[in-house]
Design a protein around this motif. Structure first.
Motif, PDB file in Angstrom:
ATOM      1  N   VAL A  82       0.828  -1.212   0.000  1.00  0.00           N
ATOM      2  CA  VAL A  82       0.000   0.000   0.000  1.00  0.00           C
ATOM      3  C   VAL A  82       0.860   1.259   0.000  1.00  0.00           C
ATOM      4  N   VAL A  83       2.058   1.176   0.564  1.00  0.00           N
ATOM      5  CA  VAL A  83       2.938   2.347   0.682  1.00  0.00           C
ATOM      6  C   VAL A  83       3.573   2.661  -0.669  1.00  0.00           C
ATOM      7  N   GLU A  84       3.463   3.920  -1.089  1.00  0.00           N
ATOM      8  CA  GLU A  84       4.049   4.357  -2.359  1.00  0.00           C
ATOM      9  C   GLU A  84       5.051   5.472  -2.096  1.00  0.00           C
ATOM     10  N   ILE A  85       6.251   5.317  -2.632  1.00  0.00           N
ATOM     11  CA  ILE A  85       7.290   6.339  -2.516  1.00  0.00           C
ATOM     12  C   ILE A  85       7.744   6.710  -3.924  1.00  0.00           C
ATOM     13  N   TYR A  86       7.626   7.988  -4.248  1.00  0.00           N
ATOM     14  CA  TYR A  86       8.053   8.479  -5.559  1.00  0.00           C
ATOM     15  C   TYR A  86       9.257   9.401  -5.377  1.00  0.00           C
ATOM     16  N   LEU A  87      10.226   9.245  -6.235  1.00  0.00           N
ATOM     17  CA  LEU A  87      11.354  10.169  -6.309  1.00  0.00           C
ATOM     18  C   LEU A  87      11.268  10.855  -7.668  1.00  0.00           C
ATOM     19  N   ILE A  88      10.943  12.151  -7.656  1.00  0.00           N
ATOM     20  CA  ILE A  88      10.691  12.897  -8.892  1.00  0.00           C
ATOM     21  C   ILE A  88      11.896  13.770  -9.219  1.00  0.00           C
ATOM     22  N   GLU A  89      12.395  13.652 -10.440  1.00  0.00           N
ATOM     23  CA  GLU A  89      13.548  14.442 -10.883  1.00  0.00           C
ATOM     24  C   GLU A  89      13.242  15.074 -12.232  1.00  0.00           C
ATOM     25  N   ALA A  90      13.467  16.382 -12.344  1.00  0.00           N
ATOM     26  CA  ALA A  90      13.163  17.096 -13.581  1.00  0.00           C
ATOM     27  C   ALA A  90      14.177  16.810 -14.688  1.00  0.00           C
ATOM     28  N   MET A  91      15.400  16.438 -14.320  1.00  0.00           N
ATOM     29  CA  MET A  91      16.432  16.172 -15.316  1.00  0.00           C
ATOM     30  C   MET A  91      16.335  14.734 -15.830  1.00  0.00           C
ATOM     31  N   THR A  92      17.244  14.383 -16.708  1.00  0.00           N
ATOM     32  CA  THR A  92      17.163  13.073 -17.366  1.00  0.00           C
ATOM     33  C   THR A  92      17.537  11.913 -16.463  1.00  0.00           C
ATOM     34  N   ASP A  93      18.204  12.195 -15.341  1.00  0.00           N
ATOM     35  CA  ASP A  93      18.620  11.114 -14.446  1.00  0.00           C
ATOM     36  C   ASP A  93      18.852  11.662 -13.052  1.00  0.00           C
ATOM     37  N   ILE A  94      18.889  10.775 -12.071  1.00  0.00           N
ATOM     38  CA  ILE A  94      19.221  11.161 -10.708  1.00  0.00           C
ATOM     39  C   ILE A  94      20.738  11.164 -10.536  1.00  0.00           C
ATOM     40  N   LEU A  95      21.210  11.807  -9.473  1.00  0.00           N
ATOM     41  CA  LEU A  95      22.641  11.820  -9.142  1.00  0.00           C
ATOM     42  C   LEU A  95      23.492  12.143 -10.367  1.00  0.00           C
ATOM     43  N   ASN A  96      23.172  13.266 -11.015  1.00  0.00           N
ATOM     44  CA  ASN A  96      23.801  13.541 -12.310  1.00  0.00           C
ATOM     45  C   ASN A  96      25.300  13.819 -12.255  1.00  0.00           C
ATOM     46  N   THR A  97      25.881  13.956 -11.043  1.00  0.00           N
ATOM     47  CA  THR A  97      27.336  14.127 -10.959  1.00  0.00           C
ATOM     48  C   THR A  97      28.063  12.791 -10.882  1.00  0.00           C
ATOM     49  N   PHE A  98      27.316  11.689 -10.815  1.00  0.00           N
ATOM     50  CA  PHE A  98      27.913  10.357 -10.738  1.00  0.00           C
ATOM     51  C   PHE A  98      27.999   9.721 -12.126  1.00  0.00           C
ATOM     52  N   PRO A  99      28.902   8.767 -12.305  1.00  0.00           N
ATOM     53  CA  PRO A  99      28.979   8.036 -13.578  1.00  0.00           C
ATOM     54  C   PRO A  99      27.691   7.248 -13.828  1.00  0.00           C
ATOM     55  N   PRO A 100      27.345   6.986 -15.090  1.00  0.00           N
ATOM     56  CA  PRO A 100      26.102   6.271 -15.425  1.00  0.00           C
ATOM     57  C   PRO A 100      25.956   4.934 -14.704  1.00  0.00           C
ATOM     58  N   GLY A 101      27.064   4.204 -14.542  1.00  0.00           N
ATOM     59  CA  GLY A 101      26.980   2.900 -13.890  1.00  0.00           C
ATOM     60  C   GLY A 101      26.495   2.986 -12.454  1.00  0.00           C
ATOM     61  N   LEU A 102      26.996   3.971 -11.706  1.00  0.00           N
ATOM     62  CA  LEU A 102      26.577   4.130 -10.315  1.00  0.00           C
ATOM     63  C   LEU A 102      25.143   4.646 -10.231  1.00  0.00           C
ATOM     64  N   ARG A 103      24.751   5.463 -11.193  1.00  0.00           N
ATOM     65  CA  ARG A 103      23.352   5.928 -11.219  1.00  0.00           C
ATOM     66  C   ARG A 103      22.409   4.746 -11.432  1.00  0.00           C
ATOM     67  N   LYS A 104      22.805   3.874 -12.339  1.00  0.00           N
ATOM     68  CA  LYS A 104      21.981   2.699 -12.623  1.00  0.00           C
ATOM     69  C   LYS A 104      21.871   1.797 -11.394  1.00  0.00           C
ATOM     70  N   LYS A 105      22.985   1.584 -10.704  1.00  0.00           N
ATOM     71  CA  LYS A 105      22.973   0.769  -9.487  1.00  0.00           C
ATOM     72  C   LYS A 105      22.077   1.399  -8.413  1.00  0.00           C
ATOM     73  N   SER A 106      22.144   2.705  -8.314  1.00  0.00           N
ATOM     74  CA  SER A 106      21.340   3.411  -7.320  1.00  0.00           C
ATOM     75  C   SER A 106      19.853   3.246  -7.602  1.00  0.00           C
ATOM     76  N   LYS A 107      19.471   3.406  -8.859  1.00  0.00           N
ATOM     77  CA  LYS A 107      18.053   3.251  -9.220  1.00  0.00           C
ATOM     78  C   LYS A 107      17.580   1.825  -8.998  1.00  0.00           C
TER      79      LYS A 107
END
Length: 412
Positions: free
Chosen positions: A192-217
């Motif tokens: 029942v619990v819903e948690i949304y993380l909303i980001e206006a840009m194309t990805d989260i943690l945009n200062t990190f390399p793509p691989g770490l962003r993918k792992k985070s998501k």
């Protein structure tokens, strides 16, 4: 002679500590630090308070634990006016004269003009706000357990976190981890619990390399967090959160989407960026309009190698270090040094177990990244308060958390 530091955040504390060390034998120079709170807040750990990982006192450090003698006088007050001509700061009841001033007043949330966010959204940029978020989350679960309406229960248990930067990702991770025990405590279906993380840009943690962003998501997904990118929040009205995609979510908004300088600076006679309230400084961290005024940390706007320096702890510490040393150089009639920041890496925790980190060209994830962040926190605490603060941190982060597993319930 008086050196006055306004603000007791990371930058202000480091400025004071450097001055304390370098000027300890100069009795003719007084160092004063003014802050509205009687404690230093560990801002990068606020998500741990909001997500019930640590007790609230774990992110508050009394100033007498940092400055153990009278070499730095800490004054609890709130400055209302600046008189740069006469070198005076004015509060409601007092005036403070200075020869050199360091502005380290930090930052506040930037709502980017989105209607309703400031009124209806919860913020995460102070100790009190983190405690408020913590209590709100707990209360929402408590109230949801009492209602027979599935729609009302769903609205109470829908949390929308705006901003996919460090704070937003870390808060989402903490909430995703905490909801398991909350569901058990209040006998609520986990789904029942819903948690949304909303980001206006194309990805989260945009200062990190793509691989770490993918792992985070991927890990956020395991915690039940739905990451939505390329999507801005256009309006908030009560518990209705309107997205740029046209979708409307009924729930609670927690805003972590951006920061700006402390807004009160707009009333001061100083050169600053009118949009974000950051003070323009030269290459020595001096104010662009007052040579005896320095600015450090989140308060400054300094372009280095074509880009504004980021609002992170390393900027706070390095700018504070340089400002302190440049003030001493001015006093001694020596040439000041140029601000050339060097950034070593970034670390993000996603709950108490998982993390991602980039140190130089090396990338880390899982427990090793979390360990690196703990070591960085211990290093900082040791620098400002010695072994006692390290032991307090170990107790708050590990011993207290371990003991909780043996308790059925603990009050907020």
């Amino acid at each position: 002679m008086v050196i006055l530091i306004l603000g007791g955040g990371y930058a202000g504390i480091h400025t004071a500590k450097v001055l304390e060390k370098k000027l300890k034998n100069r009795r003719n120079i007084r160092i004063q630090l003014i802050d509205k709170n009687p404690y230093h807040t560990l801002m990068t750990q606020l998500h741990e308070v909001a997500g019930y990982r640590v007790k609230p006192h774990a992110v508050r450090i009394p100033y007498d634990s940092i400055f153990k003698n009278d070499s730095v006088q800490v004054i609890q007050d709130e400055v209302k006016e600046f008189d740069f001509v006469n070198r005076v700061l004015i509060s409601g009841n007092n005036k403070y004269n200075y020869d050199y001033l360091v502005i380290a007043t930090g930052s506040r949330p930037d709502f980017f003009g989105v209607e309703g966010v400031e009124k209806y959204g919860y913020k995460m940029w102070s100790y009190k706000e983190a405690v408020t978020v913590r209590s709100m989350i707990y209360d929402q679960f408590s109230e949801a357990s009492k209602t027979s309406s599935s729609a009302q229960r769903g609205d109470r248990l829908r949390f929308v976190i705006a901003g996919g930067g460090f704070t937003g990702v870390e808060l989402a991770g903490e909430l995703g981890f905490w909801k398991k025990s909350l569901c058990r405590e209040f006998d609520i279906d986990y789904g029942v619990v819903e948690i949304y993380l909303i980001e206006a840009m194309t990805d989260i943690l945009n200062t990190f390399p793509p691989g770490l962003r993918k792992k985070s998501k991927s890990y956020l997904k395991k915690l039940g967090v739905e990451v939505v990118t390329n999507c801005a929040i256009s309006k908030v009205d009560g518990n209705k959160i309107f997205l740029g995609s046209g979708q409307t979510l009924n729930g609670t908004l927690i805003w972590t989407a951006g920061i700006k300088g402390n807004p009160y600076i707009k009333n001061a006679d100083i050169n600053y960026d009118e949009k974000r309230h950051w003070i323009n400084v030269n290459e020595y961290t001096q104010s662009a309009s007052h040579e005896n005024v320095f600015c450090v940390g989140d308060s400054l706007l300094y372009v280095y190698k074509g880009r504004p320096v980021p609002k992170i702890i390393e900027t706070c510490i390095q700018s504070g270090d340089l400002a302190a040393k440049n003030i001493i150089r001015l006093i001694d009639g020596k040439r000041m040094k140029v601000f050339e920041p060097k950034y070593h890496g970034s670390m993000v925790s996603i709950g108490p177990i998982y993390g991602v980190a980039k140190i130089g060209a090396i990338r880390f994830k899982w427990l090793f990244a979390t360990l690196i962040k703990h070591l960085a926190n211990l290093h900082y605490l040791h620098g400002i308060g010695g072994i006692k603060l390290d032991l307090d941190y170990i107790n708050n982060q590990f011993i207290d958390l371990f003991l909780r597993f043996f308790k059925k319930k603990e009050d907020l």
